[in-house]
Motif scaffolding. Structure first.
Motif, mmCIF file in Angstrom:
data_model
loop_
_atom_site.group_PDB
_atom_site.id
_atom_site.type_symbol
_atom_site.label_atom_id
_atom_site.label_comp_id
_atom_site.label_asym_id
_atom_site.label_seq_id
_atom_site.Cartn_x
_atom_site.Cartn_y
_atom_site.Cartn_z
ATOM 1 N N TYR A 194 25.270 1.759 -32.467
ATOM 2 C CA TYR A 194 26.441 1.149 -33.103
ATOM 3 C C TYR A 194 27.718 1.802 -32.580
ATOM 4 N N ARG A 215 27.347 4.627 -29.926
ATOM 5 C CA ARG A 215 26.377 5.708 -30.070
ATOM 6 C C ARG A 215 24.974 5.169 -29.821
ATOM 7 N N HIS A 220 19.591 10.181 -38.910
ATOM 8 C CA HIS A 220 20.152 11.490 -39.271
ATOM 9 C C HIS A 220 19.195 12.172 -40.242
HETATM 10 C C1 BEZ Z 1 27.218 9.100 -36.942
HETATM 11 O O1 BEZ Z 1 27.051 8.654 -38.061
HETATM 12 O O2 BEZ Z 1 26.254 9.374 -36.273
HETATM 13 C C2 BEZ Z 1 28.556 9.258 -36.325
HETATM 14 C C3 BEZ Z 1 29.471 8.224 -36.421
HETATM 15 C C4 BEZ Z 1 30.726 8.381 -35.852
HETATM 16 C C5 BEZ Z 1 31.028 9.554 -35.186
HETATM 17 C C6 BEZ Z 1 30.094 10.569 -35.087
HETATM 18 C C7 BEZ Z 1 28.849 10.423 -35.659
#
Ligand code: BEZ
Ligand code: FE
Length: 289
Positions: A194, A215, A220
């Protein structure tokens, strides 16, 4: 007389003014920050317009932060600073890190779930069912029973629930406990890659730098147990086209997961193990409520 004479004298006076700071760590950190900031301004010969622009950027990232995103965290992420801090504080003997940046979307108090529960609580169009399993151990291989495995992820359309009115509150978030052998498992849907939020000042910066915002797909994890350092990490999809161009530099070899797709593509699995270090169980401040 102790007044400003040359540009260099400003740094000396600034350091002197901060010299009596009683907290030794604050004294060291702020003195180094002042030295580096002054050196930076001198190196690029910062103009008055650029200075105004930089201050405006700091104001704007604060103003763009709220209940659904944290633009200040995003700015640190896009500058590589969040990853650098994660790596410096979590290196293994090979210099690799099992930790990764927190990102702006962790929420405290995700639903407490039973082993095997599905964290996809809303309709998830296009989502390939995913079964995740793994274990939590200490460095010498002992299982960590009763550890909390907090997981959060974007949906198959690449949005966190807080960014998407179509998803239930706390969709694709959950907290699981490891069993007596340190194992955990849960069900979900395969995450999609995303774009980081681009509707604010950080998006303007990315566009000005000709950087893409996407990304690689990941889950996570935040793994915790009293007596152990909290492990904050991400596990990336091994087939994502953006693994080598993550805009926030989160990918290390260790964090590329083994997402296996069953023949026919109806179901995927991920098996991943975590190792906790001894230390204080200290949680980060949630970037969003
Ligand atoms: C994340 O949720 O992985 C993320 C989103 C934006 C910037 C950095 C990490
Ligand atoms: Fe993420």
């Amino acid at each position: 007389m102790n007044i400003v004479t040359t540009p260099d004298s400003v740094l000396q006076m600034t350091l002197h003014a901060m010299d009596r700071t009683p907290d030794p760590r604050l004294r060291t950190v702020m003195a180094a920050l002042a030295r580096h900031l002054h050196a930076f301004v001198q190196e690029v010969k910062l103009t008055e317009d650029e200075f105004e622009h930089a201050l405006g950027f700091l104001v704007a990232i604060g103003q763009a932060s709220g209940d659904t995103k944290n633009e200040v965290v995003l700015a640190a992420d896009l500058l590589g600073v969040s990853t650098l801090v994660a790596l410096l504080n979590n290196q293994d003997p090979q210099g690799e890190s099992p930790a990764a940046l927190l990102g702006p979307f962790w929420r405290a108090n995700a639903p407490v779930c039973d082993a095997g529960e599905n964290i996809a609580r809303s309709e998830t169009p296009g989502g390939v069912p995913l079964e995740v399993s793994g274990s939590v151990r200490t460095a010498d291989g002992q299982p960590v029973a009763g550890a909390t495995v907090d997981v959060w992820q974007a949906s198959p359309v690449g949005l966190y629930e807080n960014q998407d009115a179509a998803q239930e509150d706390m969709n694709l978030r959950g907290r699981f406990q490891t069993d007596a052998e340190g194992r955990f498992h849960f069900r979900s849907v395969r995450p999609a890659g995303y774009p980081v939020p681009t509707d604010g000042p950080c998006g303007d910066l990315l566009r000005a730098q000709l950087r893409h915002p996407n990304r690689p797909a990941h889950l996570h994890f935040m793994v915790s147990k009293p007596g152990h350092k909290v492990l904050i990490t991400q596990v990336f999809a091994d087939d994502d086209e953006n693994l080598e161009s993550d805009p926030v530099f989160g990918v290390t070899r260790k964090l590329i997961g083994r997402y296996e797709l069953e023949p026919g593509g109806q179901r995927a699995t991920l098996q991943h193990d975590f190792v906790l270090e001894p230390g204080e169980m200290k949680f980060p401040r949630p970037p969003i409520p």
